[in-house]
Design an enzyme around this catalytic site. Structure first.
Site, PDB file in Angstrom:
ATOM      1  N   GLU A 171      40.696  42.553  43.221  1.00  0.00           N
ATOM      2  CA  GLU A 171      40.281  41.644  44.292  1.00  0.00           C
ATOM      3  C   GLU A 171      38.814  41.262  44.169  1.00  0.00           C
ATOM      4  OE1 GLU A 171      40.456  39.118  47.314  1.00  0.00           O
ATOM      5  OE2 GLU A 171      42.241  40.226  46.685  1.00  0.00           O
TER       6      GLU A 171
ATOM      7  N   PHE B 130      31.900  43.615  41.053  1.00  0.00           N
ATOM      8  CA  PHE B 130      30.520  43.152  41.077  1.00  0.00           C
ATOM      9  C   PHE B 130      29.578  44.265  40.659  1.00  0.00           C
ATOM     10  CE2 PHE B 130      26.522  42.297  43.437  1.00  0.00           C
ATOM     11  CZ  PHE B 130      26.224  41.052  42.919  1.00  0.00           C
ATOM     12  N   VAL B 131      28.579  43.906  39.869  1.00  0.00           N
ATOM     13  CA  VAL B 131      27.477  44.790  39.505  1.00  0.00           C
ATOM     14  C   VAL B 131      26.197  44.034  39.857  1.00  0.00           C
ATOM     15  CG1 VAL B 131      26.270  45.980  37.631  1.00  0.00           C
ATOM     16  CG2 VAL B 131      28.769  45.924  37.663  1.00  0.00           C
TER      17      VAL B 131
ATOM     18  N   LEU C  30      41.009  36.674  40.011  1.00  0.00           N
ATOM     19  CA  LEU C  30      40.511  35.303  40.047  1.00  0.00           C
ATOM     20  C   LEU C  30      39.046  35.282  39.649  1.00  0.00           C
ATOM     21  CD1 LEU C  30      41.961  34.177  43.493  1.00  0.00           C
ATOM     22  CD2 LEU C  30      42.805  33.547  41.232  1.00  0.00           C
TER      23      LEU C  30
ATOM     24  N   TYR D 278      35.317  38.622  30.763  1.00  0.00           N
ATOM     25  CA  TYR D 278      36.736  38.961  30.758  1.00  0.00           C
ATOM     26  C   TYR D 278      37.433  38.508  29.470  1.00  0.00           C
ATOM     27  CZ  TYR D 278      36.260  40.058  35.722  1.00  0.00           C
ATOM     28  OH  TYR D 278      35.889  40.596  36.918  1.00  0.00           O
TER      29      TYR D 278
ATOM     30  N   ARG E 231      36.175  38.238  26.510  1.00  0.00           N
ATOM     31  CA  ARG E 231      35.814  39.147  25.410  1.00  0.00           C
ATOM     32  C   ARG E 231      36.670  40.415  25.443  1.00  0.00           C
ATOM     33  NH1 ARG E 231      30.484  37.828  26.971  1.00  0.00           N
ATOM     34  NH2 ARG E 231      30.215  39.867  27.943  1.00  0.00           N
ATOM     35  N   ARG E 232      37.263  40.694  26.560  1.00  0.00           N
ATOM     36  CA  ARG E 232      38.102  41.882  26.707  1.00  0.00           C
ATOM     37  C   ARG E 232      39.589  41.541  26.691  1.00  0.00           C
ATOM     38  NH1 ARG E 232      33.235  42.137  28.216  1.00  0.00           N
ATOM     39  NH2 ARG E 232      32.069  44.085  28.116  1.00  0.00           N
TER      40      ARG E 232
END
Length: 143
Positions: free
Chosen positions: A64, A67-68, A100, A112, A114-115
């Site tokens: 959901e 954040f960092v 999202l 995302y 890159r993963r």
């Protein structure tokens, strides 16, 4: 490498989590939509998720919010949080993780991708819709 701890949140973390939610909302230009309140900062990142079910692919982890704080980006904290979430998803037998990302948020989109993340809106043509509370109330009252 910076030292940090990835752990489940506790009730004592509420103030820090709300602070991060507000920072995320500000980052996404949606600050005015946060109506939660709380009155204190040792936490620098968070991920909020839940499990849901897709009839075609089975159980999935829905991310959901993630954040960092900007001052702590680039130290591998986000990668470790995502790794931890991946471990949770595998332990709970999820077939995938869904989330999202705002179209303008290129840094997160690239993070995302890159993963191994797939952009379903461009690759599969899915669109996100919502029905606000006022319309839910209206439909619920229909006879």
């Amino acid at each position: 490498m910076a030292k940090f701890v990835i752990r489940p949140a506790t009730a004592a973390d509420c103030s820090d989590i709300l602070r991060l939610i507000k920072e995320l909302a500000k980052y996404e230009y949606m600050e005015e939509q946060v109506i939660l309140t709380e009155k204190g900062h040792s936490i620098v990142g968070f991920a909020m998720y839940y499990f849901t079910y897709d009839p075609w692919i089975g159980k999935l982890l829905y991310l959901e919010d993630f954040f960092v704080m900007s001052d702590y980006r680039g130290f591998g904290i986000g990668s470790e949080i995502l790794k931890n979430l991946s471990q949770v998803a595998m332990k709970c037998r999820c077939s995938s993780m869904h989330f999202l990302v705002a179209e303008w948020n290129e840094p997160s989109i690239n993070f995302y991708k890159r993963r191994g993340a797939s952009d379903l809106s461009s690759e599969e043509g899915w669109r996100l819709f919502k029905i606000d509370k006022e319309y839910l109330i209206k439909m619920a009252a229909e006879e």
